[in-house]
Scaffold this motif. Structure first.
Motif, short mmCIF file in Angstrom:
data_model
loop_
_atom_site.label_atom_id
_atom_site.label_comp_id
_atom_site.label_asym_id
_atom_site.label_seq_id
_atom_site.Cartn_x
_atom_site.Cartn_y
_atom_site.Cartn_z
N SER A 185 0.86 -1.18 0.00
CA SER A 185 0.00 0.00 0.00
C SER A 185 0.89 1.24 0.00
O SER A 185 2.12 1.13 0.11
CB SER A 185 -0.89 -0.01 1.25
OG SER A 185 -0.09 0.05 2.41
N VAL A 186 0.30 2.41 -0.08
CA VAL A 186 1.12 3.62 -0.09
C VAL A 186 1.83 3.82 1.25
O VAL A 186 2.84 4.54 1.32
CB VAL A 186 0.29 4.88 -0.43
CG1 VAL A 186 -0.23 4.81 -1.86
CG2 VAL A 186 -0.84 5.09 0.57
N ASP A 187 1.34 3.17 2.33
CA ASP A 187 2.02 3.24 3.62
C ASP A 187 2.81 1.97 3.92
O ASP A 187 3.16 1.70 5.07
CB ASP A 187 1.05 3.58 4.75
CG ASP A 187 -0.18 2.68 4.78
OD1 ASP A 187 -0.44 1.98 3.79
OD2 ASP A 187 -0.88 2.67 5.81
N GLY A 188 3.13 1.20 2.88
CA GLY A 188 4.06 0.10 3.03
C GLY A 188 3.53 -1.18 3.61
O GLY A 188 4.30 -2.10 3.92
N THR B 73 -3.05 -7.87 1.78
CA THR B 73 -3.99 -7.26 0.82
C THR B 73 -5.44 -7.70 0.99
O THR B 73 -6.32 -7.16 0.31
CB THR B 73 -3.54 -7.59 -0.61
OG1 THR B 73 -3.65 -9.02 -0.81
CG2 THR B 73 -2.11 -7.17 -0.86
N TRP C 79 -8.19 -5.03 1.44
CA TRP C 79 -8.05 -3.79 0.69
C TRP C 79 -9.16 -3.59 -0.34
O TRP C 79 -9.58 -4.56 -0.99
CB TRP C 79 -6.72 -3.77 -0.06
CG TRP C 79 -5.51 -3.61 0.79
CD1 TRP C 79 -5.46 -3.46 2.13
CD2 TRP C 79 -4.16 -3.62 0.31
NE1 TRP C 79 -4.15 -3.37 2.54
CE2 TRP C 79 -3.33 -3.45 1.45
CE3 TRP C 79 -3.57 -3.73 -0.94
CZ2 TRP C 79 -1.95 -3.41 1.36
CZ3 TRP C 79 -2.19 -3.69 -1.04
CH2 TRP C 79 -1.39 -3.53 0.11
N VAL D 45 2.80 -0.38 -6.40
CA VAL D 45 2.15 0.31 -5.29
C VAL D 45 0.65 0.43 -5.56
O VAL D 45 0.23 0.97 -6.59
CB VAL D 45 2.77 1.70 -5.08
CG1 VAL D 45 2.11 2.42 -3.90
CG2 VAL D 45 4.28 1.59 -4.87
N PRO E 249 -3.22 1.77 -4.91
CA PRO E 249 -3.83 3.04 -4.50
C PRO E 249 -4.68 2.84 -3.25
O PRO E 249 -5.90 3.05 -3.24
CB PRO E 249 -4.68 3.43 -5.72
CG PRO E 249 -5.09 2.11 -6.31
CD PRO E 249 -3.92 1.19 -6.09
N ALA F 159 -4.47 3.31 1.19
CA ALA F 159 -3.82 3.65 2.45
C ALA F 159 -4.34 2.67 3.49
O ALA F 159 -5.52 2.71 3.86
CB ALA F 159 -4.12 5.09 2.84
N ASP F 160 -3.50 1.76 3.93
CA ASP F 160 -3.94 0.68 4.83
C ASP F 160 -4.27 1.23 6.21
O ASP F 160 -5.38 1.08 6.71
CB ASP F 160 -2.86 -0.39 4.90
CG ASP F 160 -3.28 -1.61 5.69
OD1 ASP F 160 -3.54 -1.47 6.91
OD2 ASP F 160 -3.35 -2.71 5.10
N LEU G 181 -2.58 1.73 -10.18
CA LEU G 181 -1.35 1.15 -9.66
C LEU G 181 -0.14 1.91 -10.21
O LEU G 181 -0.18 2.47 -11.30
CB LEU G 181 -1.25 -0.33 -10.04
CG LEU G 181 -2.36 -1.23 -9.49
CD1 LEU G 181 -2.41 -2.54 -10.28
CD2 LEU G 181 -2.13 -1.51 -8.02
N LEU G 182 0.94 1.89 -9.44
CA LEU G 182 2.17 2.54 -9.87
C LEU G 182 3.32 1.55 -9.71
O LEU G 182 3.61 1.09 -8.60
CB LEU G 182 2.45 3.79 -9.03
CG LEU G 182 3.72 4.57 -9.40
CD1 LEU G 182 3.60 5.17 -10.80
CD2 LEU G 182 3.99 5.66 -8.36
#
Length: 235
Positions: free
Chosen positions: A21-24, A28, A31, A187, A189, A191-192, A223-224
């Motif tokens: 996630s964006v916070d590592g 999943t 999510w 990554v 999209p 934020a967990d 996704l990135l």
């Protein structure tokens, strides 16, 4: 294709390929992730030209199965590596220090199954692996020595490029040992925000590592795909 970082002689080039996630965070299941997450993950993995993938015992359990372990101790089996198959298209490798996986066979689709053990596993478990056609390598007497395991994967199986797709502790042990060469992060999209949830790297005492950005590419579903190269300290 990005330039490759220096890889220690005698071991595979290790790429940590994960979906954080964006916070590592890396669990999943809950999510609200895009439906394309799994397909994009596999598609990006296929471009990394790896000879195998390695994960921990818990992550491997759904793939290995639940075969029954035979009773009885059986004959004494030397604590030497056993390779049931060489030249496989790919290798599925589990780190299982105590020998708890109950492999149904020596294959996961077209990948040959390999398990990494410590010498404390019982003889009957080694006999079980041999009967199932699962290769095994010893990673140490009481604990796993990551660099030694990687050297064996290169020497015994000819693995030159390896995807590390473990949980935070497995990934963290590779990072702390200086055995990760690249990061390939898809990554999500999301934020967990879950307190104490497993992170991309979980290591006792931390293992701060400098990275160099190689590329960043948008993918379907927001996704990135970000790639980093590990910067080695000059000696």
């Amino acid at each position: 294709m990005p330039s490759r970082s220096r890889t220690a002689a005698g071991r595979p080039h290790v790429i940590c390929h994960m979906v954080p996630s964006v916070d590592g965070r890396i669990v999943t299941g809950e999510w609200p992730a895009p439906g394309s997450l799994h397909s994009e993950y596999e598609r990006t993995a296929a471009t990394l030209d790896a000879d195998g993938w390695i994960i921990g015992r818990i992550s491997m359990e759904p793939y290995a199965g639940r075969a029954a372990l035979p009773r009885g101790s059986g004959a004494r089996i030397p604590r030497t590596d056993f390779v049931a198959r060489t030249g496989a298209p790919s290798y599925a490798i589990a780190i299982d220090p105590s020998g708890k996986l109950r492999w149904e066979s020596g294959s996961i689709d077209d990948d040959h199954a390999v398990t990494v053990l410590t010498e404390r596993v019982p003889d009957r478990y080694l006999a079980f692996l041999r009967d199932r056609g699962v290769s095994y390598l010893f990673g140490g007497k009481d604990r796993i020595d990551v660099p030694a395991v990687l050297r064996k994967l290169r020497q015994r199986l000819g693995i030159r490029r390896l995807l590390l797709e473990g949980g935070g502790k497995i990934n963290g042990s590779f990072l702390a040992a200086g055995c990760i060469d690249e990061l390939s992060l898809l990554v999500a999209p999301v934020a967990d925000g879950t307190l104490g949830a497993p992170a991309l790297f979980d290591t006792a005492g931390g293992a701060p590592t400098r990275l160099q950005l190689v590329s960043a590419e948008p993918r379907r579903g927001g996704l990135l795909w970000v790639r980093y190269r590990v910067v080695r300290r000059r000696r």
